[in-house]
Design a protein around this motif. Structure first.
Motif, PDB file in Angstrom:
ATOM      1  N   ASP A 169       0.862  -1.180   0.000  1.00 41.87           N
ATOM      2  CA  ASP A 169       0.000   0.000   0.000  1.00 41.87           C
ATOM      3  C   ASP A 169       0.901   1.234   0.000  1.00 41.87           C
ATOM      4  O   ASP A 169       1.506   1.583   1.016  1.00 41.87           O
ATOM      5  N   LEU A 170       1.003   1.904  -1.143  1.00 41.62           N
ATOM      6  CA  LEU A 170       1.941   3.016  -1.286  1.00 41.62           C
ATOM      7  C   LEU A 170       1.577   4.206  -0.408  1.00 41.62           C
ATOM      8  O   LEU A 170       2.446   5.036  -0.105  1.00 41.62           O
ATOM      9  N   ARG A 171       0.339   4.315   0.025  1.00 45.16           N
ATOM     10  CA  ARG A 171      -0.022   5.417   0.907  1.00 45.16           C
ATOM     11  C   ARG A 171       0.659   5.276   2.271  1.00 45.16           C
ATOM     12  O   ARG A 171       0.884   6.265   2.966  1.00 45.16           O
ATOM     13  N   ILE A 292       6.406   7.510  -9.078  1.00 41.39           N
ATOM     14  CA  ILE A 292       6.426   8.973  -9.200  1.00 41.39           C
ATOM     15  C   ILE A 292       5.067   9.548  -8.810  1.00 41.39           C
ATOM     16  O   ILE A 292       4.985  10.603  -8.164  1.00 41.39           O
ATOM     17  N   HIS A 293       3.994   8.873  -9.182  1.00 36.19           N
ATOM     18  CA  HIS A 293       2.664   9.316  -8.738  1.00 36.19           C
ATOM     19  C   HIS A 293       2.588   9.316  -7.222  1.00 36.19           C
ATOM     20  O   HIS A 293       1.999  10.228  -6.610  1.00 36.19           O
ATOM     21  N   CYS A 294       3.193   8.306  -6.614  1.00 33.35           N
ATOM     22  CA  CYS A 294       3.205   8.217  -5.151  1.00 33.35           C
ATOM     23  C   CYS A 294       3.956   9.378  -4.519  1.00 33.35           C
ATOM     24  O   CYS A 294       3.568   9.878  -3.467  1.00 33.35           O
ATOM     25  N   THR A 295       5.036   9.839  -5.140  1.00 30.66           N
ATOM     26  CA  THR A 295       5.832  10.940  -4.567  1.00 30.66           C
ATOM     27  C   THR A 295       5.260  12.308  -4.905  1.00 30.66           C
ATOM     28  O   THR A 295       5.520  13.278  -4.191  1.00 30.66           O
ATOM     29  N   TRP A 296       4.470  12.406  -5.985  1.00 35.59           N
ATOM     30  CA  TRP A 296       3.878  13.689  -6.361  1.00 35.59           C
ATOM     31  C   TRP A 296       2.557  13.950  -5.638  1.00 35.59           C
ATOM     32  O   TRP A 296       2.295  15.075  -5.201  1.00 35.59           O
ATOM     33  N   VAL A 297       1.719  12.928  -5.513  1.00 32.42           N
ATOM     34  CA  VAL A 297       0.338  13.136  -5.058  1.00 32.42           C
ATOM     35  C   VAL A 297       0.145  12.841  -3.579  1.00 32.42           C
ATOM     36  O   VAL A 297      -0.361  13.694  -2.824  1.00 32.42           O
ATOM     37  N   GLU A 304       2.519  20.433   3.196  1.00 33.35           N
ATOM     38  CA  GLU A 304       2.573  21.345   2.056  1.00 33.35           C
ATOM     39  C   GLU A 304       3.875  21.124   1.290  1.00 33.35           C
ATOM     40  O   GLU A 304       4.879  20.701   1.854  1.00 33.35           O
ATOM     41  N   PRO A 305       3.872  21.401  -0.029  1.00 30.34           N
ATOM     42  CA  PRO A 305       5.090  21.230  -0.821  1.00 30.34           C
ATOM     43  C   PRO A 305       6.233  22.097  -0.287  1.00 30.34           C
ATOM     44  O   PRO A 305       6.017  23.199   0.212  1.00 30.34           O
ATOM     45  N   TYR A 309      10.635  18.389  -1.669  1.00 35.14           N
ATOM     46  CA  TYR A 309       9.566  17.698  -2.394  1.00 35.14           C
ATOM     47  C   TYR A 309       9.741  17.879  -3.903  1.00 35.14           C
ATOM     48  O   TYR A 309       9.680  16.917  -4.671  1.00 35.14           O
ATOM     49  N   TYR A 310       9.978  19.127  -4.314  1.00 35.82           N
ATOM     50  CA  TYR A 310      10.167  19.401  -5.741  1.00 35.82           C
ATOM     51  C   TYR A 310      11.475  18.810  -6.258  1.00 35.82           C
ATOM     52  O   TYR A 310      11.517  18.227  -7.347  1.00 35.82           O
ATOM     53  N   PHE A 311      12.548  18.955  -5.495  1.00 37.68           N
ATOM     54  CA  PHE A 311      13.857  18.473  -5.928  1.00 37.68           C
ATOM     55  C   PHE A 311      13.844  16.963  -6.132  1.00 37.68           C
ATOM     56  O   PHE A 311      14.336  16.445  -7.147  1.00 37.68           O
ATOM     57  N   PHE A 312      13.276  16.242  -5.192  1.00 37.63           N
ATOM     58  CA  PHE A 312      13.248  14.786  -5.277  1.00 37.63           C
ATOM     59  C   PHE A 312      12.469  14.329  -6.511  1.00 37.63           C
ATOM     60  O   PHE A 312      12.904  13.429  -7.237  1.00 37.63           O
TER      61      PHE A 312
END
Length: 360
Positions: A169-171, A292-297, A304-305, A309-312
């Motif tokens: 479960d990626l969450r 990547i969806h897991c790390t973006w969403v 908050e971003p 968060y952006y660099f990774f």
């Protein structure tokens, strides 16, 4: 007012380790101090990478001599015997200082100096270039070492992750982030993986130089940067999954190269087809649409971003672009194979020069 060099370094260090660059609000570095049995990742933990990388280079030397060479002999791997170029100081100097592939005009100039025919000069340069080309045995030993490492790394990754809830479960990846205690399995998985890529950078000058040499360097540096950042920012859970996804297809890649150098065409072609399928699934489906969806969403549900968060995520996208580049080479080979323009025969080295050996 002048600023002393020591003060400048202190100010730079304070800015570099500013909480808001690495951690989401309102977490600070003070919140990530070891306590109550909880251990957090530290930069000092990474100091061991350098000696472990050197140790892996030594282990590689022993492996290639004691295991890879006998295995190569068992599979029938042999270096081709090329005729050596005759000793000629004039041509040797030109070869080393000017060009390994002289133009027709330059060949004529050399002919006048030596009194040779153009055909003799061309033959000398051809034989001299063949002397510098890495032998099949060297390529086999390199592929065999990487195959052994990726196989062990993939097996170790599965052992380290199979009983973790975030593996299914990626969450769960972000539950309690960034206050997630470091596990022993995660520590050794990271250290050994980063040390391996460090050893590849150390040996890049001695290893077989391929057509995508620059892309390989970008990949190794991007991987080390990504893993180092994920370690310091406690992105360790997602980092272990990224490593496992990448190592899986590499096992098939290196084994295909091994059988290619051994001349086992049918086996090589079969493994290449499986490798292509696994690569497309892991690198172009699972990696972008799951990880990547897991790390973006999913992180946005927790905080908050922030810069980290952006660099990774940008570094993950860099890796994805490299995957697209390599996938295009594979698809190009498959297209030519399907339409009959070229057969994927391992003995012809079409795969190794254009697709298989283009990775890592």
């Amino acid at each position: 007012m002048t600023v002393k060099p020591f003060q400048s370094l202190t100010m730079l260090s304070e800015w570099f380790w500013w909480d808001r660059l690495w951690l989401p609000r309102p977490v600070t570095w003070a919140d990530l101090q070891d306590s109550e049995g909880r251990v957090y990742a530290r930069v000092s933990h990474l100091y061991i990478i350098l000696p472990v990388a050197v140790l892996l280079l030594g282990l590689r030397a022993f492996y290639e001599r004691l295991i890879a060479v006998p295995l190569a002999e068992a599979l029938g791997v042999k270096d081709k015997i090329h005729k050596r170029a005759s000793h000629n100081p004039v041509l040797e100097k030109y070869y080393k200082t000017h060009s390994k592939h002289p133009t027709q005009a330059n060949i004529k100039g050399v002919c006048k100096k030596l009194g040779w025919s153009e055909r003799q000069v061309e033959r000398w340069f051809r034989r001299r270039r063949n002397q510098d080309r890495p032998g099949v045995l060297k390529k086999f030993k390199e592929a065999s070492w990487r195959f052994a490492f990726y196989l062990c790394s993939s097996f170790g990754g599965v052992l380290a992750l199979h009983d973790k809830p975030w593996f299914y479960d990626l969450r769960e990846m972000w539950a309690g982030f960034p206050k997630q205690s470091l596990l022993d399995s995660q520590y050794w998985y990271y250290i050994i993986e980063m040390s391996f890529y460090g050893s590849l950078l150390f040996s890049v000058a001695a290893d077989v130089k391929r057509k995508d040499f620059k892309e390989q360097l970008v990949h190794h540096w991007a991987t080390l940067t990504l893993l180092s950042f994920s370690w310091c920012a406690n992105y360790i859970r997602i980092g272990t999954l990224v490593m496992l996804v990448h190592d899986t297809s590499d096992v098939l890649l290196e084994s295909a190269k091994m059988f290619n150098y051994a001349g086992w065409e049918t086996t090589c072609n079969s493994i290449f087809v499986v490798f292509a399928l696994v690569f497309m699934v892991t690198r172009l489906i699972i990696f972008p649409f799951w990880l990547i969806h897991c790390t973006w969403v999913y992180p946005l549900d927790q905080f908050e971003p922030f810069f980290g968060y952006y660099f990774f995520n940008v570094m993950l996208v860099v890796l994805l672009l490299l995957h697209v580049f390599w996938a295009s080479l594979i698809l190009r080979m498959v297209k030519k194979f399907i339409f009959g323009k070229v057969s994927i025969h391992c003995s012809s080295y079409k795969i190794t020069n254009k697709a298989v050996c283009a990775f890592y």
